[in-house]
Design an enzyme around this catalytic site. Sequence first.
Site, PDB file in Angstrom:
ATOM      1  N   THR A 135      18.489  59.210  36.877  1.00 18.77           N
ATOM      2  CA  THR A 135      17.845  60.489  36.548  1.00 18.77           C
ATOM      3  C   THR A 135      16.408  60.545  37.059  1.00 18.77           C
ATOM      4  O   THR A 135      15.697  59.540  37.047  1.00 18.77           O
ATOM      5  CB  THR A 135      17.843  60.668  35.010  1.00 18.77           C
ATOM      6  N   ILE A 166      14.448  56.307  31.345  1.00 20.29           N
ATOM      7  CA  ILE A 166      15.244  55.116  31.651  1.00 20.29           C
ATOM      8  C   ILE A 166      15.266  54.128  30.473  1.00 20.29           C
ATOM      9  O   ILE A 166      14.235  53.533  30.124  1.00 20.29           O
ATOM     10  CB  ILE A 166      14.719  54.440  32.948  1.00 20.29           C
ATOM     11  N   THR A 167      16.452  53.959  29.911  1.00 28.52           N
ATOM     12  CA  THR A 167      16.650  53.018  28.793  1.00 28.52           C
ATOM     13  C   THR A 167      16.343  51.595  29.271  1.00 28.52           C
ATOM     14  O   THR A 167      16.755  51.203  30.374  1.00 28.52           O
ATOM     15  CB  THR A 167      18.112  53.104  28.294  1.00 28.52           C
ATOM     16  N   ASP A 339      23.781  67.106   5.289  1.00 22.87           N
ATOM     17  CA  ASP A 339      23.858  68.238   4.364  1.00 22.87           C
ATOM     18  C   ASP A 339      24.356  67.766   2.986  1.00 22.87           C
ATOM     19  O   ASP A 339      23.803  68.152   1.958  1.00 22.87           O
ATOM     20  CB  ASP A 339      24.806  69.288   4.951  1.00 22.87           C
ATOM     21  N   LEU A 341      23.986  64.948   1.616  1.00 26.29           N
ATOM     22  CA  LEU A 341      22.938  64.178   0.934  1.00 26.29           C
ATOM     23  C   LEU A 341      21.768  65.046   0.474  1.00 26.29           C
ATOM     24  O   LEU A 341      20.831  64.543  -0.156  1.00 26.29           O
ATOM     25  CB  LEU A 341      22.418  63.042   1.832  1.00 26.29           C
ATOM     26  N   GLU A 366      24.218  60.272  29.838  1.00 26.76           N
ATOM     27  CA  GLU A 366      25.515  59.911  30.449  1.00 26.76           C
ATOM     28  C   GLU A 366      26.389  61.138  30.688  1.00 26.76           C
ATOM     29  O   GLU A 366      27.617  61.076  30.577  1.00 26.76           O
ATOM     30  CB  GLU A 366      26.272  58.927  29.542  1.00 26.76           C
ATOM     31  N   THR A 368      25.814  65.496  29.931  1.00 29.53           N
ATOM     32  CA  THR A 368      25.728  66.285  28.690  1.00 29.53           C
ATOM     33  C   THR A 368      27.138  66.724  28.277  1.00 29.53           C
ATOM     34  O   THR A 368      28.078  66.715  29.085  1.00 29.53           O
ATOM     35  CB  THR A 368      24.853  67.539  28.881  1.00 29.53           C
TER      36      THR A 368
END
Length: 387
Positions: A135, A166-167, A339, A341, A366, A368
């Site tokens: 990306t 970037i992970t 919701d 909770l 990865e 959308t």
Amino acid sequence: MDANIFDFYQIDDFLSEEEKMIRHEVKKFVDQEIMPNISQWHIDGHFPKHLIKQFAELGLLGSSIQGYDCPGLSYTAYGVIMQEIERADSGLRSFTSVQSSLCMYPIFKFATEEIKKQYLPKMAKGELIGCFGLTEPDYGSNPSGMLTRAKKEGSHYILNGNKMWITNGDIADLAIVWAKGDDNKIIGLVVDKDLPGFKTQTIDKKYSLRASNTSELIFENCKVPASHVLDVKGLKGPFSCLNMARYGISWGSIGAAQACFEEALNYSKTRIQFDKPIAGFQLVQAKLVKMFTEITKMQLLSWRLGGLLDRSQWIPQQISMAKMNNVSNALEIARNCRDILGANGITHEYHVGRHMMNLESVNTYEGTEDIHRLILGQYITGLPAFS
Ligand code: TGC
Ligand code: FAD
């Protein structure tokens, strides 16, 4: 709740003893080492680097690669590993997906024998960490427009450009970088982090995947040896890695959904409103039943897909369906659990809020949700609707 509620359709009957044993071991590790700390790591925006060695010792890095000191497990085993890690946190599963599917896989598949021997054993031991740069700031869903260039000069490529979101970027020792070569075709390079002209910049003001490192990669006349180029041309190079990672995510999102469901179910049985547990109200039960049913369907999809991968009988569109369906449902489940909770659902006393924010990213990266919808739209109609 029945202890076996997450095996409602008895998929366990189809897992091998080894796959069940691995799931048990990873779950034990996650419960002991990750669950007590994960909320604080998320709050602090901290990636727990000390876990890498333990991931490696458990055989979680490059788990489905054969040889090169890698475990050589089935794709189904890889799936259950992803499920158990993401039961704790999508960010930690991200780390493992990137290391295994986006970095070790392309080296295994497309690098020279020398590069495989140099990198894979160390990556399996967690001594070298990888990141994957496809990306760019202006090219996310449409990577074919990328601007990053790799110009051949003698025995080197000169790399220029930026990769975004970037992970593992900052913590990585190497990057698999996709760039346009001299003929405008996309090529992949194994780029060592310590090469001059390679810098990273952390993206830290995130509300999602806070226990995962996300960075920008910056290349300014970075000189990469030509021996580090991967033997593949065009987008099928990065997409073949994405196939593996997207498959793993389909399992991972089941783990996140199960964690949210379990927390909401337990909460609803003890939270008293209008003089009875909220689990006793029909509207709450309808939500719980819907989630329980979706989780069971998600399991069937990923388990079957794992079998197809193990028998090499899959097509990429099947992976798109599993990634799209499972992450989208996991996100919906996390929102519904939040919701149930009530106000407590927005605090770090519980895990649903963190999973909900994490799954927003998982639904985007990865490919959308809508990009996978379009991939399937093209498959069933024969008409591409991307542009
Ligand atoms: P298109 O013309 O369709 O294809 C170009 C070439 O690629 C081949 N191909 C594939 N090969 C293997 N597996 C697949 N799934 C493939 N899909 C396509 C195709 O056959 C063709 O080959 P050839 O030989 O003819 O050149 O490509 P396009 O440019 O029209 O793009 C189509 C589109 C939009 C579906 C694609 O660009 C896409 O999937 N976009 C989404 C981008 C994406 O997923 N980015 C992910 C970045 S990495 C990331 O997010 C990591 S997060 C990690 C974590 O933390 O877990
Ligand atoms: P865009 O492509 O700009 O999309 C924005 C919106 O427009 C989306 O809703 C999308 O569905 C929609 N859209 C786009 N095109 C179309 C169309 N043709 N028709 C209909 N709708 C369309 N990338 C890497 O390379 N490596 C990584 O390690 C990595 N890690 C990531 C980690 C995180 C936490 C995040 C959030 C992202 C990461 N990414 C990584 C990037 C990720 O893959 C991209 O964010 C993703 O591909 C989407 O690109 P984009 O953000 O530019 O959105």
